[in-house]
Write an enzyme that holds these catalytic residues in place. Structure first.
Site, PDB file in Angstrom:
ATOM      1  CD  GLU A  34      46.266  16.894 -12.062  1.00 30.89           C
ATOM      2  OE1 GLU A  34      45.813  15.919 -12.702  1.00 30.89           O
ATOM      3  OE2 GLU A  34      47.322  16.855 -11.447  1.00 30.89           O
ATOM      4  N   PRO A  35      41.537  20.194 -14.336  1.00 34.55           N
ATOM      5  CG  PRO A  35      40.269  22.143 -14.321  1.00 34.55           C
ATOM      6  CD  PRO A  35      41.329  21.430 -13.551  1.00 34.55           C
ATOM      7  N   GLY A  36      40.743  19.450 -17.716  1.00 31.60           N
ATOM      8  CA  GLY A  36      41.028  19.709 -19.127  1.00 31.60           C
ATOM      9  C   GLY A  36      39.710  19.975 -19.830  1.00 31.60           C
ATOM     10  NE  ARG A  72      36.707  13.525 -26.693  1.00 30.09           N
ATOM     11  CZ  ARG A  72      35.490  13.277 -26.293  1.00 30.09           C
ATOM     12  NH1 ARG A  72      34.451  13.688 -26.997  1.00 30.09           N
ATOM     13  NH2 ARG A  72      35.263  12.630 -25.180  1.00 30.09           N
ATOM     14  CE1 TYR A  83      39.480   7.924 -25.837  1.00 29.53           C
ATOM     15  CE2 TYR A  83      39.030  10.054 -26.830  1.00 29.53           C
ATOM     16  CZ  TYR A  83      39.902   9.186 -26.209  1.00 29.53           C
ATOM     17  OH  TYR A  83      41.182   9.588 -25.959  1.00 29.53           O
ATOM     18  CB  CYS A 105      40.188   6.429 -47.723  1.00 31.22           C
ATOM     19  SG  CYS A 105      39.615   7.416 -49.102  1.00 31.22           S
ATOM     20  CE1 TYR A 149      42.643  15.163 -23.461  1.00 27.49           C
ATOM     21  CE2 TYR A 149      40.374  15.623 -22.838  1.00 27.49           C
ATOM     22  CZ  TYR A 149      41.692  15.449 -22.494  1.00 27.49           C
ATOM     23  OH  TYR A 149      42.071  15.568 -21.198  1.00 27.49           O
TER      24      TYR A 149
HETATM   25  C1  LIG Z   1      44.130  13.904 -18.911  1.00 27.05           C
HETATM   26  C2  LIG Z   1      44.447  14.298 -17.533  1.00 27.05           C
HETATM   27  C3  LIG Z   1      43.688  15.288 -16.906  1.00 27.05           C
HETATM   28  C4  LIG Z   1      42.498  15.970 -17.541  1.00 27.05           C
HETATM   29  O1  LIG Z   1      41.403  15.156 -17.692  1.00 27.05           O
HETATM   30  P1  LIG Z   1      40.003  15.753 -18.244  1.00 27.05           P
HETATM   31  O2  LIG Z   1      39.089  14.598 -18.274  1.00 27.05           O
HETATM   32  O3  LIG Z   1      40.265  16.326 -19.599  1.00 27.05           O
HETATM   33  O4  LIG Z   1      39.563  16.818 -17.316  1.00 27.05           O
HETATM   34  C5  LIG Z   1      44.075  15.661 -15.628  1.00 27.05           C
HETATM   35  N1  LIG Z   1      45.120  15.088 -15.013  1.00 27.05           N
HETATM   36  C6  LIG Z   1      45.885  14.129 -15.586  1.00 27.05           C
HETATM   37  C7  LIG Z   1      47.045  13.561 -14.864  1.00 27.05           C
HETATM   38  C8  LIG Z   1      45.560  13.710 -16.870  1.00 27.05           C
HETATM   39  O5  LIG Z   1      46.310  12.758 -17.450  1.00 27.05           O
END
Ligand SMILES: *Cc1c(COP(=O)(O)O)cnc(C)c1O
Length: 409
Positions: A267-269, A306, A310, A336, A364
């Protein structure tokens, strides 16, 4: 990024052209980079797998459509993200829904829509069993008690984390599953973000294998994501090729031993969209103080939070004047509140009116943007085959008023 003569190019388009056409602040995304990351991930894994793009990283409909066109699935964490994915053309079975502490009604709504659901606590597992029994499958999100990830806020798989059902509660999981004769079709672990160590995922595989005998209906193992991408030169990042080879082998070995081949899900974001996106902003002022030289930008933590939230490092380039003498600047926003994008950065000489690019802003970035300080969120442009497409207009004054009820006083 590519510098030709005095111009910086992005996805084959001169950034100055984008700025002239769309103004700043502006989010720009390189569609080809997203696809090359997707293909890199695919090539790394030699066993049957599915890649579900984590919508929350960058939820714009055209980006969703683009990734689906290149055969990604979708990973949603809210019912609204599920609906966005459907709206973008994903089929229900291509969508994984992994909510955490969302109302149970979101899970039943997702079932009605026909998407794959993932259950992350015992009370909901019980409710799901009661309601659906064997008639609708679900996956279970496990908390493996692995500490991984870049920092506290994005490390979600350790024992104190709110995510998943503890692996120590396996007996309770099994009782509920048997009581309602449930069909558990997948197991899921997502331990956090910014993980640079492949071993974390191999440990997950061990945990999955240790419980798989208890779940005969499982057809997929979802390893979540959290793949660390490089944010600066020489930065550690996850070696996807090494991970792919090792994990594929582990699953192959398992399948030979057990005559059972679960499909691998990811599940890459960030991995797909982070490096594909830049935030472009214009220098409003170069401000000399007795201690340092500030570069003020027409953007801030309202557009990219970010660095402040973070402590994330984002590389910054002067795209209007890329090859001049580098000088030491502290780059700040116009909010501000202290919104520093980078301290003591060596950047090619900045003049007021120059456009700076904040790199690695695809993930993000826009998705966490707000109207703080009554500022408007910027437009988004997706570059495909050297052609820039506006995929979201910037906010307008009306957007700031929308939904507000002004009472008679
Ligand atoms: C946020 C999230 C991701 C993606 O994470 P990345 O660090 O952006 O790759 C995948 N799975 C779940 C369930 C998430 O909450």
């Amino acid at each position: 990024m590519e510098i030709r003569g005095k111009s910086v190019y992005f996805g084959g388009v001169a950034l100055q052209e984008l700025v002239n056409r769309f103004g700043t602040p502006l989010y720009v995304y390189d569609g080809a980079k997203m696809v090359s990351q997707l293909n890199r991930l695919r090539r790394a894994f030699t066993i049957p797998h599915q890649i579900k793009y984590a919508i929350k990283a960058l939820p714009s409909l055209s980006v969703l459509k683009w990734l689906r066109k290149h055969e990604a699935g979708a990973d949603a964490v809210s019912i609204q993200e599920v609906k966005l994915a459907l709206h973008a053309g994903f089929l229900p079975h291509e969508i994984m829904f992994s909510p955490n502490c969302a109302p149970f009604e979101e899970t039943t709504a997702a079932v009605q829509l026909g998407v794959q659901v993932n259950v992350d606590n015992l009370p909901f597992l019980e409710q799901f069993g009661k309601l659906f029994g064997r008639t609708y499958p679900c996956a279970i999100r496990l908390n493996p008690h692995i500490k991984a990830g870049g920092n506290e806020k994005i490390s979600v798989g350790h024992s104190d984390s709110k995510f998943g059902i503890s692996i120590l509660q396996l007996d309770e999981i099994k009782k509920i599953v048997h009581r309602y004769n449930m069909q558990i079709n997948g197991l899921h672990i997502h331990t956090g973000s910014d993980i640079a160590d492949a071993d974390v995922y191999l440990k997950m595989a061990d945990i999955f294998f240790s419980v798989l005998d208890d779940f005969p209906d499982v057809v997929f193992l979802d390893f979540g994501s959290g793949f660390k991408v490089p944010y600066r030169e020489g930065d550690a990042s996850l070696n996807i090729e090494e991970l792919g080879a090792k994990l594929s082998n582990m699953i192959l070995d398992y399948s030979h031993k057990k005559r059972r081949m679960p499909e691998l899900w990811l599940e890459p974001g960030k991995f797909l969209v982070s490096e594909a996106g830049w935030l472009l902003a214009t220098c409003t002022v170069v401000k000399e103080t007795p201690s340092r030289t500030f570069v003020g930008l027409n953007t801030g933590l309202n557009h990219l939070i970010r660095p402040m939230m973070y402590g994330a490092y984002h590389h910054i380039v002067n795209v209007s004047n890329p090859a001049d003498q580098p000088e030491n600047y502290t780059v700040v926003g116009y909010i501000c509140e202290t919104d520093t994008f980078g301290t003591d950065r060596m950047i090619s000489k900045v003049r007021e009116g120059d456009v700076l690019a904040i790199c690695n802003a695809g993930a993000y970035g826009y998705s966490m943007a707000s109207n703080y300080n009554a500022r408007l969120r910027p437009a988004e442009v997706l570059v495909i085959n050297g052609e820039p497409h506006l995929i979201r207009k910037s906010d307008t004054w009306d957007d700031l008023l929308r939904g507000q009820v002004v009472i008679d006083l």
